[in-house]
Design an enzyme around this catalytic site. Structure first.
Site, PDB file in Angstrom:
ATOM      1  N   ASN A 155      40.309  42.341  41.123  1.00 30.76           N
ATOM      2  CA  ASN A 155      40.522  41.500  39.935  1.00 30.76           C
ATOM      3  C   ASN A 155      39.245  40.755  39.581  1.00 30.76           C
ATOM      4  O   ASN A 155      38.502  40.309  40.452  1.00 30.76           O
ATOM      5  CB  ASN A 155      41.721  40.551  40.102  1.00 30.76           C
ATOM      6  CG  ASN A 155      41.681  39.680  41.329  1.00 30.76           C
ATOM      7  OD1 ASN A 155      41.163  40.078  42.363  1.00 30.76           O
ATOM      8  ND2 ASN A 155      42.220  38.487  41.223  1.00 30.76           N
TER       9      ASN A 155
ATOM     10  N   ASN B 138      37.882  35.262  34.540  1.00 27.00           N
ATOM     11  CA  ASN B 138      36.929  34.756  33.561  1.00 27.00           C
ATOM     12  C   ASN B 138      37.340  33.344  33.188  1.00 27.00           C
ATOM     13  O   ASN B 138      38.539  33.040  33.152  1.00 27.00           O
ATOM     14  CB  ASN B 138      36.945  35.681  32.326  1.00 27.00           C
ATOM     15  CG  ASN B 138      35.804  35.401  31.388  1.00 27.00           C
ATOM     16  OD1 ASN B 138      35.870  34.521  30.544  1.00 27.00           O
ATOM     17  ND2 ASN B 138      34.735  36.138  31.554  1.00 27.00           N
ATOM     18  N   ALA B 139      36.351  32.513  32.899  1.00 27.73           N
ATOM     19  CA  ALA B 139      36.651  31.124  32.524  1.00 27.73           C
ATOM     20  C   ALA B 139      37.543  31.085  31.284  1.00 27.73           C
ATOM     21  O   ALA B 139      38.341  30.156  31.116  1.00 27.73           O
ATOM     22  CB  ALA B 139      35.357  30.361  32.284  1.00 27.73           C
TER      23      ALA B 139
ATOM     24  N   CYS C 171      49.856  46.107  34.051  1.00 25.86           N
ATOM     25  CA  CYS C 171      49.216  47.183  34.827  1.00 25.86           C
ATOM     26  C   CYS C 171      50.153  48.374  34.977  1.00 25.86           C
ATOM     27  O   CYS C 171      49.718  49.525  34.923  1.00 25.86           O
ATOM     28  CB  CYS C 171      48.806  46.662  36.208  1.00 25.86           C
ATOM     29  SG  CYS C 171      47.372  45.588  36.127  1.00 25.86           S
TER      30      CYS C 171
ATOM     31  N   GLU D 127      44.274  46.456  39.480  1.00 26.79           N
ATOM     32  CA  GLU D 127      44.819  47.796  39.229  1.00 26.79           C
ATOM     33  C   GLU D 127      44.231  48.402  37.958  1.00 26.79           C
ATOM     34  O   GLU D 127      43.904  49.589  37.906  1.00 26.79           O
ATOM     35  CB  GLU D 127      46.349  47.740  39.102  1.00 26.79           C
ATOM     36  CG  GLU D 127      47.058  47.275  40.367  1.00 26.79           C
ATOM     37  CD  GLU D 127      47.214  45.758  40.463  1.00 26.79           C
ATOM     38  OE1 GLU D 127      46.353  45.019  39.951  1.00 26.79           O
ATOM     39  OE2 GLU D 127      48.207  45.325  41.061  1.00 26.79           O
TER      40      GLU D 127
END
Ligand code: THU
Length: 163
Positions: free
Chosen positions: A61, A64-65, A122, A74
């Site tokens: 994984n 991000n901010a 996913c 996945e």
């Protein structure tokens, strides 16, 4: 009125009961957790996909901010696998999660106890590859037990399949 039941076959294994190949794929997923970028959730997920040509492609994984801009392990693995190996079927997928950043990475205790299961987004993304190329066996790793399901569709009944 009619009714029907939808069933999924889930096989539960201990680590020692896995085949050599499945154990190898699980180890790749576990290793991939080390490469997660998860400073916000601290939940480090690893995914490993076995391709029809024998290659194993890993993903983790990437957060991000701007939170929704991040991506699950996945889908990172699936998109990476498909972009580097277009047209090659996915045969198996293994998933693991490292949940305790306080524990040394080499120690088994840091992995999630229960099998890690992919999120709905996913499942939908993976289903499309399954629809194109055939069933993808799913190995959900937990340090206390491991679940193996025969396909992505068994994890996602009534999926969107208008493609
Ligand atoms: N995550 C995955 O990578 N896979 C899943 O199946 C569920 C969640 C990630 C997204 C986020 O970076 C973190 O785990 C916490 O939700």
């Amino acid at each position: 009125m009619k009714e029907f039941e939808i069933k999924s076959l889930v096989k539960e294994y201990s680590y020692d009961e896995l085949s050599d190949l499945d154990r190898r794929l699980v180890e790749c997923a576990k290793e991939a957790t080390r490469r997660a970028y998860a400073p916000f959730s601290k939940y480090q997920v690893g995914a490993a996909i076995l391709l029809d040509n024998g290659k194993i492609v890993e993903g983790s994984n990437q957060e991000n901010a701007a939170y929704p801009s991040g991506l699950c392990a996945e889908r990172t693995a699936a998109f990476y696998a498909s972009s580097a190996n277009p047209g090659i079927a996915f045969r198996k997928l293994a998933i693991a999660a490292w949940i305790d950043p306080g524990i040394d990475k080499d120690q088994e205790e840091g992995f999630q106890k229960n099998p890690v299961s992919p999120c709905g987004g996913c499942r939908q993304a993976l289903l499309e590859y399954e629809y194109l190329y055939g069933d993808i066996e799913v190995i959900l790793y937990g340090k206390e037990k491991i679940y193996i399901l025969p396909s992505i569709k068994s994890l996602l009944p009534f999926s969107f399949t208008n493609f």
